[in-house]
Scaffold this active site. Structure first.
Site, PDB file in Angstrom:
ATOM      1  N   ASP A   9       0.879  -1.168   0.000  1.00  0.00           N
ATOM      2  CA  ASP A   9       0.000   0.000   0.000  1.00  0.00           C
ATOM      3  C   ASP A   9       0.915   1.217   0.000  1.00  0.00           C
ATOM      4  O   ASP A   9       1.425   1.615   1.045  1.00  0.00           O
ATOM      5  CB  ASP A   9      -0.898  -0.011   1.239  1.00  0.00           C
ATOM      6  CG  ASP A   9      -1.830   1.189   1.270  1.00  0.00           C
ATOM      7  OD1 ASP A   9      -2.376   1.543   0.211  1.00  0.00           O
ATOM      8  OD2 ASP A   9      -1.995   1.789   2.350  1.00  0.00           O
ATOM      9  N   GLU A  70      -1.153  -1.271  -4.847  1.00  0.00           N
ATOM     10  CA  GLU A  70      -2.377  -0.509  -5.090  1.00  0.00           C
ATOM     11  C   GLU A  70      -2.128   0.481  -6.219  1.00  0.00           C
ATOM     12  O   GLU A  70      -1.128   1.209  -6.213  1.00  0.00           O
ATOM     13  CB  GLU A  70      -2.824   0.237  -3.833  1.00  0.00           C
ATOM     14  CG  GLU A  70      -4.142   0.972  -4.049  1.00  0.00           C
ATOM     15  CD  GLU A  70      -4.667   1.617  -2.788  1.00  0.00           C
ATOM     16  OE1 GLU A  70      -5.464   0.981  -2.094  1.00  0.00           O
ATOM     17  OE2 GLU A  70      -4.252   2.753  -2.496  1.00  0.00           O
ATOM     18  N   ASP A 143      -2.727   1.252   7.015  1.00  0.00           N
ATOM     19  CA  ASP A 143      -1.909   1.046   5.807  1.00  0.00           C
ATOM     20  C   ASP A 143      -1.452  -0.413   5.705  1.00  0.00           C
ATOM     21  O   ASP A 143      -1.371  -0.976   4.618  1.00  0.00           O
ATOM     22  CB  ASP A 143      -0.676   1.953   5.830  1.00  0.00           C
ATOM     23  CG  ASP A 143      -1.029   3.388   6.170  1.00  0.00           C
ATOM     24  OD1 ASP A 143      -1.272   4.161   5.245  1.00  0.00           O
ATOM     25  OD2 ASP A 143      -1.076   3.704   7.373  1.00  0.00           O
TER      26      ASP A 143
END
Length: 196
Positions: A9, A70, A143
């Site tokens: 992430d 991501e 996160d």
């Protein structure tokens, strides 16, 4: 051979990572989770260096078959998007240097894969991660949980374990077995030297 995914992430202050091993059916096992932090007081060059070293350490430690990241999407906050994109580039480069395949997933794809709804909030994602991975509590901070969700999305939606060699060609199954043997030998060496 077990498929191992490193989920990332990307973030400049906190870059989440989560490592999952595929199990039978749609099951998965959490191997490692956390965040790599950089200080907002530092310049962008030093911050990216810190993130790069942290992610590199995790790639070397866990030798993933795929690095799932991501996908950056447009937001109102341009500076946040820039930092996120730069960290994504670092993760992509680290994987490419090792011939590890990468995959990109949008936030809505991750939400849909983990919860069944592309509009789920972070709490719903965390609740599902606890249930699906048989955890006592969701990974913290958010996160880190997001990185685990990205890895899980890749396990469920991505193709099987295909690693690439330095020229970008797919390895044969025999080459994959050899790579797995090398990974096991490296872990054995590291374990024996860490005892001293």
């Amino acid at each position: 051979m077990t498929l191992r995914v490193l989920g990332v992430d990307p973030g400049l202050t906190r870059c989440g990572y989560g490592v999952l091993d595929a199990g039978r059916g749609r099951s998965a096992t959490l191997v490692d989770v956390g965040v790599v932090r950089s200080s907002p007081e530092e310049g962008i060059d030093q911050r990216l260096l810190v993130i790069s070293r942290g992610l590199e350490e995790k790639i070397e430690e866990h030798a993933p078959d795929v690095v799932a990241i991501e996908r950056v999407f447009s937001q109102n906050n341009t500076s946040t998007v820039m930092g996120t994109a730069q960290v994504s580039g670092v993760a992509i480069l680290l994987a490419a240097q090792r011939g590890i395949r990468i995959a990109m997933h949008t936030p809505s794809e991750v939400k849909a894969a983990v919860t069944g709804s592309g509009r789920a909030d972070k709490k719903q994602i965390q609740t599902m991660l606890v249930k699906l991975l048989h955890l006592e509590a969701p990974p913290k901070p958010a996160d880190a949980a997001d990185a685990v969700a990205i890895a899980l999305t890749q396990l469920w939606r991505g193709p099987g374990p295909v690693r690439l060699d330095s020229s970008g060609r797919a390895r044969t199954s025999a080459q994959s077995v050899w790579a797995e043997a090398e990974r096991s030998a490296r872990h054995a060496r590291e374990s024996s030297t860490s005892r001293f």
